[in-house]
Design a protein around this motif. Structure first.
Motif: not given
Length: 129
Positions: A20-30, A38-45, A77-85
């Protein structure tokens, strides 16, 4: 199983509908967890994604609209990313990150609290070509 380019493009275009519109991209460490639990690692951005998420896929590749730079909320250190609504809690996909050759390429994998974080390239390739 092999899919036609037309079908691979349609599957990729469904990403825009689901995110959809204005989804989120979260960058995580780990390291990414297995699957979209559920996310693993620290949310960086966190980035706010485009409206729409991406133009139509072509050749079995989707190139999402690059979001504006954001600011780091933690150091790591960025390790992976997640896209959410847009709600930030409904997970749609997990992606690899790097500085080249990854699904999402960042200007740097080293993220600091308050520092600028930017995406230099982003593409999603359909499987089963």
């Amino acid at each position: 199983m092999t899919y036609s380019t037309e079908l691979r493009n349609a599957k990729l275009d469904a990403n825009s509908t689901v995110i959809g519109n204005a989804g989120k991209l979260e960058i995580y460490a780990g390291t990414d967890s297995a699957g979209t639990t559920g996310p693993e690692g620290t949310l960086l951005a966190t980035f706010t994604l485009g409206s729409p998420f991406a133009p139509a896929a072509s050749g079995g590749v989707q190139s999402p609209t690059l979001p504006a730079a954001t600011t780091g909320v933690a150091t790591g250190t960025a390790g992976w990313a997640r896209v959410t609504k847009a709600d930030g809690s409904t997970t749609v996909m997990d992606l690899t990150v790097g500085t080249s050759g990854a699904q999402i390429n960042l200007s740097s994998l080293s993220i600091t609290t308050g520092g600028a974080v930017s995406i230099t390239a982003w593409s999603i390739t359909a499987a089963d070509a």
